[in-house]
Design a protein around this motif. Sequence first.
Motif, PDB file in Angstrom:
ATOM      1  N   TRP A  11       0.842  -1.196   0.000  1.00 47.39           N
ATOM      2  CA  TRP A  11       0.000   0.000   0.000  1.00 47.39           C
ATOM      3  C   TRP A  11       0.883   1.255   0.000  1.00 47.39           C
ATOM      4  O   TRP A  11       0.660   2.173  -0.781  1.00 47.39           O
ATOM      5  N   LEU A  38      -7.202   4.860  -2.113  1.00 42.66           N
ATOM      6  CA  LEU A  38      -6.218   4.341  -1.160  1.00 42.66           C
ATOM      7  C   LEU A  38      -6.845   4.080   0.206  1.00 42.66           C
ATOM      8  O   LEU A  38      -6.508   3.104   0.874  1.00 42.66           O
ATOM      9  N   SER A  42      -6.932   0.401   1.889  1.00 47.41           N
ATOM     10  CA  SER A  42      -6.479   0.207   3.266  1.00 47.41           C
ATOM     11  C   SER A  42      -7.572  -0.456   4.103  1.00 47.41           C
ATOM     12  O   SER A  42      -7.320  -1.388   4.874  1.00 47.41           O
ATOM     13  N   GLN A  45      -7.826  -4.089   3.198  1.00 43.60           N
ATOM     14  CA  GLN A  45      -6.738  -4.861   3.795  1.00 43.60           C
ATOM     15  C   GLN A  45      -7.032  -5.149   5.266  1.00 43.60           C
ATOM     16  O   GLN A  45      -6.845  -6.269   5.746  1.00 43.60           O
TER      17      GLN A  45
END
Length: 83
Positions: A11, A38, A42, A45
Amino acid sequence: MQLRSAAMHMWAETAEAMGDLLGLNFKWDGDTPVHELLRLVSKAQHAEESDSSLDEHELSQRTLLTGEVAGLLKQQVEGEGPS
């Protein structure tokens, strides 16, 4: 020294590469399609690490933003991006 997972490292590397290409720091607060994408990556994830997932709206947004960011990156690479 930084300690981060492989996903966190990927990332960060992605955020830095896009920042270098577009001339912005995407690791910090901002309100562009790249920042939002992004943030969703994130969040995805984190969800994966905690055995959950993004909701349908977030998945849809991620798909839309991926296309929008791809277009921005393509423009920049082709020399048509903002100066």
